[in-house]
Design a protein around this motif. Structure first.
Motif, PDB file in Angstrom:
ATOM      1  N   GLU A 247       0.817  -1.212   0.000  1.00 22.78           N
ATOM      2  CA  GLU A 247       0.000   0.000   0.000  1.00 22.78           C
ATOM      3  C   GLU A 247       0.852   1.262   0.000  1.00 22.78           C
ATOM      4  N   ARG A 248       2.164   1.122   0.033  1.00 26.21           N
ATOM      5  CA  ARG A 248       3.101   2.246  -0.086  1.00 26.21           C
ATOM      6  C   ARG A 248       3.702   2.222  -1.492  1.00 26.21           C
ATOM      7  N   VAL A 312      -3.747 -11.496  -0.505  1.00 30.39           N
ATOM      8  CA  VAL A 312      -3.586 -10.356   0.401  1.00 30.39           C
ATOM      9  C   VAL A 312      -4.790  -9.432   0.298  1.00 30.39           C
ATOM     10  N   ALA A 313      -5.241  -9.164  -0.922  1.00 28.88           N
ATOM     11  CA  ALA A 313      -6.410  -8.296  -1.092  1.00 28.88           C
ATOM     12  C   ALA A 313      -7.647  -8.904  -0.450  1.00 28.88           C
ATOM     13  N   ALA A 314      -7.797 -10.219  -0.573  1.00 27.80           N
ATOM     14  CA  ALA A 314      -8.973 -10.880   0.000  1.00 27.80           C
ATOM     15  C   ALA A 314      -8.986 -10.818   1.517  1.00 27.80           C
ATOM     16  N   THR A 315      -7.799 -10.834   2.134  1.00 20.47           N
ATOM     17  CA  THR A 315      -7.743 -10.824   3.598  1.00 20.47           C
ATOM     18  C   THR A 315      -7.704  -9.408   4.169  1.00 20.47           C
ATOM     19  N   ALA A 316      -7.482  -8.404   3.332  1.00 20.57           N
ATOM     20  CA  ALA A 316      -7.316  -7.031   3.812  1.00 20.57           C
ATOM     21  C   ALA A 316      -8.655  -6.391   4.137  1.00 20.57           C
ATOM     22  N   ARG A 320      -8.342  -0.953   2.629  1.00 22.11           N
ATOM     23  CA  ARG A 320      -6.920  -1.117   2.311  1.00 22.11           C
ATOM     24  C   ARG A 320      -6.689  -2.018   1.097  1.00 22.11           C
ATOM     25  N   ARG A 321      -7.738  -2.412   0.431  1.00 25.46           N
ATOM     26  CA  ARG A 321      -7.596  -3.304  -0.712  1.00 25.46           C
ATOM     27  C   ARG A 321      -7.011  -2.660  -1.975  1.00 25.46           C
ATOM     28  N   PRO A 322      -7.170  -1.356  -2.214  1.00 23.65           N
ATOM     29  CA  PRO A 322      -6.676  -0.806  -3.490  1.00 23.65           C
ATOM     30  C   PRO A 322      -5.202  -1.073  -3.760  1.00 23.65           C
ATOM     31  N   GLY A 323      -4.356  -1.103  -2.721  1.00 25.25           N
ATOM     32  CA  GLY A 323      -2.933  -1.378  -2.938  1.00 25.25           C
ATOM     33  C   GLY A 323      -2.702  -2.730  -3.585  1.00 25.25           C
ATOM     34  N   PRO A 324      -3.082  -3.828  -2.923  1.00 22.01           N
ATOM     35  CA  PRO A 324      -2.874  -5.140  -3.547  1.00 22.01           C
ATOM     36  C   PRO A 324      -3.735  -5.366  -4.785  1.00 22.01           C
ATOM     37  N   MET A 325      -4.919  -4.745  -4.858  1.00 19.72           N
ATOM     38  CA  MET A 325      -5.759  -4.903  -6.047  1.00 19.72           C
ATOM     39  C   MET A 325      -5.097  -4.245  -7.263  1.00 19.72           C
TER      40      MET A 325
END
Length: 378
Positions: A247-248, A312-316, A320-325
């Protein structure tokens, strides 16, 4: 040893197309590329782009333009996949305008039209074969030929949209990841602010979170280790650490660039990023991989990274999902899976409408831009 499959007729060829594409196209126009008599890949576009009379020429130009970028390609075969029923003979097959437009653009670019076929809901036929019977040929004729194809065929029902989703995760796992992420946030804030020289300064902070944040001094090594993890059984702290990094934008770009190369690539990218943030000029080639330039990445490496990002997106937590998505969207784009890339980018933008990486990937997909290595066909 290279395996060669000689298609004896159109049914043999149509049985082969899903193996070449890696999925079973639906509502699509597929261009199978040829170098002489050998296939050199598949380009797929949504059939919807060809249905509007005002856009059919531009869609055909896009498809043929992409074909022309592949080295040494001298011919194309067009296959229309539609849920429409097949009607009468070759002059009355569905989506005839799309095939005519592609044929005209191909000839203008010096490409020969190897064949033009239609796989409809109830039958299949050829736009070029006057002997196509009324109602077309039985679809079972293609299915029977699939048994002779010496390549792995995608399972029935596997389409270009498969993978455009997040894996199912129970609430307990999401809660564990959320708690681990909060602990990492606390540890990073404490260590990053210079706190921690005395025991009392770190009171109440999870010791494992402190150890993980401390170990992130070698971020590329952490990213490289993550490729050995099983995405379906990620430890909550591992998932949370990946989430915290991705997410960074600076760390995300290191991750994505490293997935295109190796740990040394990650080291170099991280050094460039840190130097830039310190006020130095950014290296000219720093963003090449993110723009789809450079050597062709290993597909297996990108695929593993994609599965990590999906998990990671599924567990976030949703916010906070936009980063891994968005990272998943880029990885799909890098793999040539534009349909899946568009889904991940769109879902990220539903949560964070101004997300930079998601916006970039969606723009690339909407303009039919592919990474340069997608055109490097052995």
């Amino acid at each position: 040893m290279q395996t060669v499959f000689k298609a004896a007729d159109a049914a043999d060829f149509l049985a082969l197309v899903p193996a070449l594409a890696g999925y079973r196209p639906v509502d699509s126009v597929a261009l199978v590329l040829f170098r002489g008599t050998r296939t050199a890949g598949v380009i797929r576009l949504d059939l919807a782009a060809f249905r509007d009379p005002l856009s059919v020429d531009s869609a055909a130009a896009t498809a043929v333009g992409l074909a022309c970028k592949v080295d040494s390609v001298d011919g194309v075969a067009v296959v229309v996949y539609t849920d429409d029923p097949l009607r009468a003979g070759p002059d009355d097959l569905p989506c005839r305008d799309a095939v005519d437009a592609i044929e005209a653009k191909a000839h203008a670019c010096g490409l020969r039209l190897v064949d033009a076929l239609c796989v409809a809901a109830d039958a299949w036929g050829s736009y070029l074969d006057a002997e196509t019977p009324p109602g077309g040929w039985d679809l079972d004729r293609i299915r029977r030929r699939e048994a002779d194809v010496p390549f792995a065929l995608p399972a029935s029902g596997t389409t270009q949209s498969d993978g455009a989703s997040l894996p199912a995760v129970d609430l307990a796992e999401k809660e564990r990841v959320a708690r681990a992420h909060a602990a990492l946030q606390d540890a990073a804030a404490a260590l990053g602010s210079g706190v921690g020289h005395g025991r009392g300064d770190l009171a109440g902070i999870d010791p494992r979170a402190l150890a993980i944040v401390g170990a992130l001094d070698d971020l590329p090594a952490f990213f490289e280790r993550s490729l050995t993890w099983a995405p379906a059984s990620l430890d909550p702290f591992d998932a949370a650490t990946l989430l915290w990094c991705i997410e960074r934008p600076v760390f995300r770009d290191v991750f994505l660039t490293q997935m295109c190369g190796d740990v040394e690539t990650g080291d170099a990218t991280l050094a460039d990023q840190l130097a830039w943030h310190a006020g130095e000029d950014l290296a000219e080639d720093c963003a090449d991989a993110l723009l789809g330039r450079g050597p062709r990445p290993e597909p297996a490496r990108l695929t593993t990274a994609l599965e990590l990002m999906r998990r990671v997106a599924a567990t976030a937590p949703r916010a906070r999902r936009p980063g891994p998505m968005s990272a998943a969207a880029w990885l799909c784009w890098a793999l040539g899976r534009s349909t899946q890339a568009a889904w991940f980018a769109t879902e990220a933008l539903r949560i964070e409408p101004e997300h930079g990486m998601a916006t970039i990937v969606l723009t690339l997909v909407q303009n039919a831009v592919l990474p340069e290595w997608a055109f490097e066909r052995p």
